[in-house]
Design an enzyme around this catalytic site. Structure first.
Site, PDB file in Angstrom:
ATOM      1  N   GLY A 221       0.832  -1.208   0.000  1.00  0.00           N
ATOM      2  CA  GLY A 221       0.000   0.000   0.000  1.00  0.00           C
ATOM      3  C   GLY A 221       0.856   1.243   0.000  1.00  0.00           C
ATOM      4  O   GLY A 221       2.057   1.168  -0.278  1.00  0.00           O
ATOM      5  N   ASN A 222       0.245   2.380   0.271  1.00  0.00           N
ATOM      6  CA  ASN A 222       1.015   3.622   0.370  1.00  0.00           C
ATOM      7  C   ASN A 222       0.409   4.503   1.464  1.00  0.00           C
ATOM      8  O   ASN A 222      -0.606   4.149   2.066  1.00  0.00           O
ATOM      9  CB  ASN A 222       1.074   4.339  -0.979  1.00  0.00           C
ATOM     10  CG  ASN A 222      -0.292   4.722  -1.484  1.00  0.00           C
ATOM     11  OD1 ASN A 222      -0.973   5.524  -0.880  1.00  0.00           O
ATOM     12  ND2 ASN A 222      -0.710   4.103  -2.593  1.00  0.00           N
ATOM     13  N   ARG A 223       1.048   5.627   1.711  1.00  0.00           N
ATOM     14  CA  ARG A 223       0.696   6.430   2.880  1.00  0.00           C
ATOM     15  C   ARG A 223      -0.442   7.429   2.646  1.00  0.00           C
ATOM     16  O   ARG A 223      -0.699   8.273   3.500  1.00  0.00           O
ATOM     17  CB  ARG A 223       1.921   7.212   3.355  1.00  0.00           C
ATOM     18  CG  ARG A 223       3.031   6.343   3.870  1.00  0.00           C
ATOM     19  CD  ARG A 223       4.132   7.217   4.425  1.00  0.00           C
ATOM     20  NE  ARG A 223       5.306   6.451   4.739  1.00  0.00           N
ATOM     21  CZ  ARG A 223       5.441   5.725   5.843  1.00  0.00           C
ATOM     22  NH1 ARG A 223       4.476   5.677   6.726  1.00  0.00           N
ATOM     23  NH2 ARG A 223       6.550   5.048   6.048  1.00  0.00           N
ATOM     24  N   ALA A 288      -4.025   7.766  -4.706  1.00  0.00           N
ATOM     25  CA  ALA A 288      -2.696   7.262  -5.061  1.00  0.00           C
ATOM     26  C   ALA A 288      -2.837   5.767  -5.325  1.00  0.00           C
ATOM     27  O   ALA A 288      -2.777   4.954  -4.394  1.00  0.00           O
ATOM     28  CB  ALA A 288      -1.719   7.519  -3.921  1.00  0.00           C
TER      29      ALA A 288
END
Ligand SMILES: Cc1cc2nc3c(=O)[nH]c(=O)nc-3n(C[C@H](O)[C@H](O)[C@H](O)COP(=O)(O)O)c2cc1C
Length: 416
Positions: A221-223, A288
């Site tokens: 995943g991402n932030r 994102a």
């Protein structure tokens, strides 16, 4: 701009009026605040003054340094040498939020013992009350009779919401509604025509970060927190648009009035975006999406034995797919998170490569802005120019982005 009077009385929900004042000011209205003395025990006048950019008045014996003018007005109005009734005479609508049981009783009784109550009595513009209190205080016959009397005299009573109350563990009807709902009610009452410039437009916003499963419990995943997309959805809804938010793993609530669809993976987001985009005039791609996903996710939880080699494969480019299927009149805004270097040149290349109308660039190498933070600082890259939006909270940045979208659409022969 509508001239709004905000009366604040002494209740826990007074902190929410700060948010109302901020939203109304962001929406371009001139807001003046009248507080009861007891409201000052809950929130400070300095906070309101900082938000609306004008002095707060408490006592009916005080002189208004602005002599009845609202923020954004040139010069002084000053009709009345006594001065205590000028704001009431000049406003387009008067909202009391929160309206305490005590202040409601005073208003029902016609009291005029503070700037708030005196102005309320003298105001001939639409008047609104948003009661907020413990549900037993709200349900008591005295409060209900006072509200009924005010309603019969033409005061609009905004019913409190039901839910958890400030007293620990209690639930009931008594919560101050969301500031967005209060603003919509005040704008409607003030018949502010410019309030809904995006009325009739459908806006699709993506927010958050997608997750690509490695196994049933792990993911890549991402932030991205989704804050920027939520701010954009709220700003579009305040302009009157019908807004759909595609939320990829967003823990935060969607703004009032926004339709939310939750998605997890880039493929989910792509499917939902493909289904929603044809009916939208504006697409704001703040999410994102993961650029890579494990080539094959394990059906069972992987065990911790030896090394694990993950083979990653690129995901589909959602924005490029949507641009390819666009119809005339659709405005497409992409986002680029760049890490230092010549970020603007790369954003400009992305604008051309993807065929979007605008790229919102943020530099994720600065920890004060962007992912997971409440603030952002962006550059708006369009074919004809680049505009730097200085560091500010994400709602303010969202307004700047939508203003740029407005100008792009005004210049487009096909946008309606
Ligand atoms: C901690 C605390 C919270 C309170 N919350 C509320 C409230 O949410 N609603 C309300 O009507 N009164 C509430 N009160 C009572 C009012 O503050 C009180 O009736 C006060 O006299 C109201 O003054 P005003 O109407 O002039 O602002 C609260 C009092 C305290 C001490």
């Amino acid at each position: 701009m509508a001239r709004l009077l905000l009366g604040v009385s002494g209740g826990i929900a007074a902190y929410k009026s700060l948010e109302f004042a901020r939203l109304a000011t962001l929406a371009g209205h001139g807001v003046r605040v009248l507080m009861t003395e007891n409201a000052g025990r809950f929130v400070g006048a300095a906070s309101f003054e900082g938000i609306v950019g004008a002095p707060v008045l408490v006592s009916e014996f005080e002189r208004d340094p602005l002599r009845g003018a609202f923020p954004g007005e040139v010069g002084e109005i000053g009709h009345d040498p006594i001065g205590h009734l000028e704001l009431a005479a000049n406003c387009d609508a008067f909202l009391v939020a929160p309206a305490s049981a005590n202040t409601i009783a005073k208003l029902a009784g016609g009291f005029a013992d503070s700037m708030l109550t005196t102005s309320f009595l003298a105001c001939t513009a639409p008047r609104l009350l948003a009661p907020a209190m413990n549900d037993r205080m709200y349900g008591d016959a005295a409060t209900q009779a006072n509200l009924a009397a005010l309603h019969d005299r033409g005061v609009e009573v905004i019913e409190p919401d039901e839910g958890p109350l400030a007293s620990r563990g209690e639930r009931g009807r008594g919560r101050l509604p969301d500031p967005e709902r209060l603003l919509a009610a005040v704008e409607a009452a003030a018949s502010w025509e410019g309030a809904r410039p995006w009325d009739g437009l459908s806006v699709l916003v993506t927010a958050g970060g997608t997750r690509e499963p490695i196994d049933p419990v792990r993911f890549i995943g991402n932030r991205s927190s989704g804050r920027m997309g939520i701010a954009l959805a709220g700003a579009a809804a305040r302009r009157g648009a019908s807004v759909t938010l595609l939320a990829a793993n967003v823990a935060l609530p969607a703004p009032a009035g926004v339709r939310r669809i939750d998605v997890e993976t880039t493929a989910d987001l792509q499917r939902a975006a493909a289904a929603e985009f044809p009916g939208s005039q504006i697409l704001l791609m703040a999410a994102a999406p993961a650029d890579f996903r494990p080539a094959a996710a394990s059906a069972a939880k992987l065990t911790r034995e030896g090394a694990l080699d993950l083979h990653l494969t690129p995901t589909d480019d959602i924005l490029a797919g949507l641009v390819a299927g666009r119809t005339p009149g659709q405005t497409i805004v992409g986002f680029a998170a760049e890490h230092g270097g010549d970020a603007v040149a790369r954003a400009r290349a992305k604008l051309a490569r993807k065929g979007a109308d605008l790229i919102v660039l943020n530099d994720v190498s600065d920890p004060r802005i962007g992912f997971e933070s409440a603030e952002n600082e962006v550059t708006l890259v369009a074919a004809e120019d680049e505009i730097e939006v200085p560091r500010a909270d994400k709602d303010t940045v969202a307004e700047a982005i939508l203003e740029r979208v407005d100008r792009l659409r005004a210049a487009s022969p096909t946008a309606k």
